[in-house]
Design a protein around this motif. Structure first.
Motif, PDB file in Angstrom:
ATOM      1  N   PRO A  61      -0.793   1.432  -2.226  1.00  0.00           N
ATOM      2  CA  PRO A  61       0.704   1.039  -2.160  1.00  0.00           C
ATOM      3  C   PRO A  61       0.572  -0.026  -1.091  1.00  0.00           C
ATOM      4  O   PRO A  61       1.576  -0.851  -1.188  1.00  0.00           O
ATOM      5  CB  PRO A  61       1.485   2.253  -2.020  1.00  0.00           C
ATOM      6  N   ALA A  62      -0.079  -0.010  -0.120  1.00  0.00           N
ATOM      7  CA  ALA A  62       0.180  -0.999   0.887  1.00  0.00           C
ATOM      8  C   ALA A  62      -0.686  -2.255   0.472  1.00  0.00           C
ATOM      9  O   ALA A  62       0.005  -3.204   0.679  1.00  0.00           O
ATOM     10  CB  ALA A  62      -0.630  -0.560   2.363  1.00  0.00           C
ATOM     11  N   GLY A  77      -0.784  12.779   6.281  1.00  0.00           N
ATOM     12  CA  GLY A  77      -1.565  13.548   5.408  1.00  0.00           C
ATOM     13  C   GLY A  77      -0.662  12.928   4.019  1.00  0.00           C
ATOM     14  O   GLY A  77      -0.745  13.709   3.063  1.00  0.00           O
ATOM     15  N   LEU A  78      -0.442  11.785   3.533  1.00  0.00           N
ATOM     16  CA  LEU A  78       0.211  11.367   2.673  1.00  0.00           C
ATOM     17  C   LEU A  78      -0.283  11.434   1.248  1.00  0.00           C
ATOM     18  O   LEU A  78      -1.676  10.917   1.271  1.00  0.00           O
ATOM     19  CB  LEU A  78       1.095   9.892   2.720  1.00  0.00           C
ATOM     20  N   PRO A  79       0.339  11.819   0.133  1.00  0.00           N
ATOM     21  CA  PRO A  79      -0.771  11.901  -1.215  1.00  0.00           C
ATOM     22  C   PRO A  79      -0.653  10.744  -1.970  1.00  0.00           C
ATOM     23  O   PRO A  79       0.202  10.566  -2.840  1.00  0.00           O
ATOM     24  CB  PRO A  79       0.062  13.127  -1.900  1.00  0.00           C
ATOM     25  N   VAL A  80      -1.220   9.576  -1.235  1.00  0.00           N
ATOM     26  CA  VAL A  80      -1.329   8.535  -2.056  1.00  0.00           C
ATOM     27  C   VAL A  80      -2.568   7.922  -2.252  1.00  0.00           C
ATOM     28  O   VAL A  80      -3.705   8.577  -1.880  1.00  0.00           O
ATOM     29  CB  VAL A  80      -0.677   7.333  -1.140  1.00  0.00           C
ATOM     30  N   LEU A 122       5.724   4.054   1.341  1.00  0.00           N
ATOM     31  CA  LEU A 122       4.228   3.318   1.906  1.00  0.00           C
ATOM     32  C   LEU A 122       4.420   1.913   1.742  1.00  0.00           C
ATOM     33  O   LEU A 122       4.261   1.073   2.511  1.00  0.00           O
ATOM     34  CB  LEU A 122       3.148   4.014   1.788  1.00  0.00           C
ATOM     35  N   GLY A 123       4.545   1.654   0.234  1.00  0.00           N
ATOM     36  CA  GLY A 123       4.617   0.419  -0.173  1.00  0.00           C
ATOM     37  C   GLY A 123       5.933  -0.493   0.512  1.00  0.00           C
ATOM     38  O   GLY A 123       5.569  -1.630   0.787  1.00  0.00           O
ATOM     39  N   ALA A 124       7.035   0.099   0.400  1.00  0.00           N
ATOM     40  CA  ALA A 124       8.134  -0.575   0.660  1.00  0.00           C
ATOM     41  C   ALA A 124       7.974  -0.779   2.287  1.00  0.00           C
ATOM     42  O   ALA A 124       8.476  -1.917   2.765  1.00  0.00           O
ATOM     43  CB  ALA A 124       9.323   0.460   0.760  1.00  0.00           C
ATOM     44  N   ALA A 125       7.402   0.024   3.075  1.00  0.00           N
ATOM     45  CA  ALA A 125       7.468  -0.026   4.631  1.00  0.00           C
ATOM     46  C   ALA A 125       6.299  -1.121   4.823  1.00  0.00           C
ATOM     47  O   ALA A 125       6.458  -1.839   5.692  1.00  0.00           O
ATOM     48  CB  ALA A 125       6.742   1.101   5.377  1.00  0.00           C
TER      49      ALA A 125
END
Length: 485
Positions: free
Chosen positions: A339-340, A208-211, A169-172
């Motif tokens: 992460p974003a 539903g990402l576990p972040v 997610l961070g890389a995206a």
């Protein structure tokens, strides 16, 4: 009336653009600084409404800045969140005092290499620290540890499903920010940071990402006015050093940003001393509220100018929009993945590193390039304050060395006295060169030493010249004749 409404219409449109740019950055800077997300919004609100109403720079936008993230995080970790308000309040008071004493213009005398090195060092530490948040891990305390332990953390993340989701997610988010400028103009009407965070939030909800997401406390619940007992901490030398660091860095970044913004438009120029007072007033109020420190921010300011802003009304309205969002829609923050936000700050940190400028400086002014690199690396290896001091010391030493230009011209006609003409600035830094040149003169011939060409002769050089003249006179046939400067 015919001139007011067109400006108001343009300022209204620009204020919405700046609000959309500022919103994710205010939240991201707060989270990276280790304080409640709402405090970033508070600083943005104060920067828009309070500083925005004051005189100084009409189109420059203030708020929490990535450039102070590392320093704020270290201050909160060492002295605690209640002390942050004291530090920011003291910073604001010092800035107001410097503005009243007309010291704002002198910040333009700070070496550009030191300022760029400071920002590059902040960028390196910011990138290293936020990459841990991208991977869903906790960052080490020191700058060197952040860099040294990063490879192992990324390797560990590859074997952890939760960490992999966070990393993806961070890389995206970073990818969206990098590619956003290449998209069609109609798409780019939405600011890149807002689009990146919005898409990351939708992806996290849809799959539903576990972040980890932002923790919400509410606007009033997040305010941290400093208790009276915390003001006693100002007696600590370390905390005073932090205040000085906040003051110098926030003031320099704001005034350098003002100079950059002035180049983007043809409107009224910045009044540096009044801008420093405005920044100080904003920081003093942020300190009383226990919020983050503010600086003028080039990203938001450039967006303001490019969106067509004409007056200070645009930045004031952007502060109003932030206030309305914080008051009416605070729960929206709870959906934003950390992460974003970390990805946004990694991207912001990368833009603080002037790679092209370093290459250009190395070709043309290697001394300046060295100052920039040493300042940046010192901030990573030691700390922000010490790194800036090292950079300033190097800049002063370089200037002193270059100012000590000395030239000796010898006229020897084969008979009669040898004529030696010294010109330039004779300082102790050039003393070895001066003595080597004088001692190379013939010992068995009379010498006439002419000093009127010297613009400056310090005590060390004067004493050395007198001693040399005595030694040469004792060894030669006639005493040295000196024509005084």
């Amino acid at each position: 009336m015919t001139t007011t409404f067109p400006c108001l219409r343009q300022d209204f449109a620009a204020s919405l653009v700046v609000f959309l740019v500022a919103l994710p950055l205010c939240v991201g800077v707060a989270v990276a600084s280790g304080v409640p997300a709402e405090l970033g919004l508070v600083t943005g609100i104060v920067g828009g409404i309070v500083t925005g109403l004051m005189r100084g720079s009409s189109l420059q936008v203030s708020g929490p800045a990535a450039g102070l993230t590392v320093l704020v995080f270290e201050a909160v970790r060492e002295y605690g969140l209640p002390a942050l308000g004291v530090i920011v309040l003291a910073t604001g008071v010092l800035q107001v005092l410097m503005g009243v004493l007309k010291l704002g213009r002198y910040f333009r005398a700070i070496s550009v290499s030191v300022v760029e090195g400071m920002l590059a060092g902040i960028g390196l530490v910011l990138i290293a620290g936020q990459l841990y948040s991208v991977a869903g891990a906790k960052a080490p305390a020191s700058g060197l540890d952040k860099i040294a332990e990063l490879p192992g953390t990324l390797v560990d993340a590859a074997g952890n499903t939760k960490a992999l989701a966070s990393l993806a997610l961070g890389a995206a988010t970073i990818a969206v920010l990098v590619l956003w400028k290449r998209l069609p103009a109609k798409v780019r009407t939405v600011p890149g940071p807002l689009a990146a965070v919005g898409l990351a939030t939708l992806a996290a909800l849809a799959f539903g990402l576990p972040v980890a997401t932002v923790e919400v406390q509410g606007l009033l619940g997040s305010l941290q006015p400093p208790p009276l007992g915390e003001f006693g901490e100002l007696a600590q030398v370390g905390l005073l050093g932090t205040v000085v660091a906040f003051t110098l860095i926030a003031s320099a970044e704001s005034l350098f940003s003002a100079a950059a913004v002035d180049r983007l438009h043809s409107g009224p120029r910045t009044e540096y001393d009044k801008e420093l007072v405005a920044q100080g007033a904003g920081n003093a109020i942020c300190g009383l509220l226990g919020a983050l420190p503010m600086t003028a921010v080039i990203v938001r300011s450039a967006a303001n100018v490019q969106a067509g802003a004409r007056t200070k009304a645009s930045r004031v309205m952007h502060g109003v929009w932030l206030l309305l969002f914080a008051a009416l829609l605070p729960d929206v923050l709870a959906y934003i993945p950390i992460p974003a936000l970390a990805g946004i700050l990694v991207h912001a940190g990368a833009k603080l590193i002037p790679v092209r400028e370093i290459v250009s400086l190395w070709r043309e002014h290697r001394g300046e390039a060295l100052i920039l690199v040493v300042t940046a690396l010192s901030i990573v290896a030691v700390s922000m304050f010490e790194g800036v001091l090292i950079g300033l010391a190097l800049a002063v030493a370089k200037t002193a060395w270059e100012a000590s230009h000395i030239k000796m011209e010898v006229v020897d006609k084969g008979s009669g006295p040898v004529q030696a003409y010294l010109s330039g600035n004779a300082t102790f830094l050039r003393l070895p060169k001066i003595l080597d040149s004088l001692e190379a003169l013939p010992q068995d011939r009379p010498v006439e030493l002419h000093l009127p060409g010297l613009h400056h002769l310090d005590h060390a050089c004067r004493t050395a010249l007198e001693n040399w003249a005595e030694r040469h006179s004792a060894a030669g046939t006639e005493p040295v004749k000196v024509t005084a400067a």
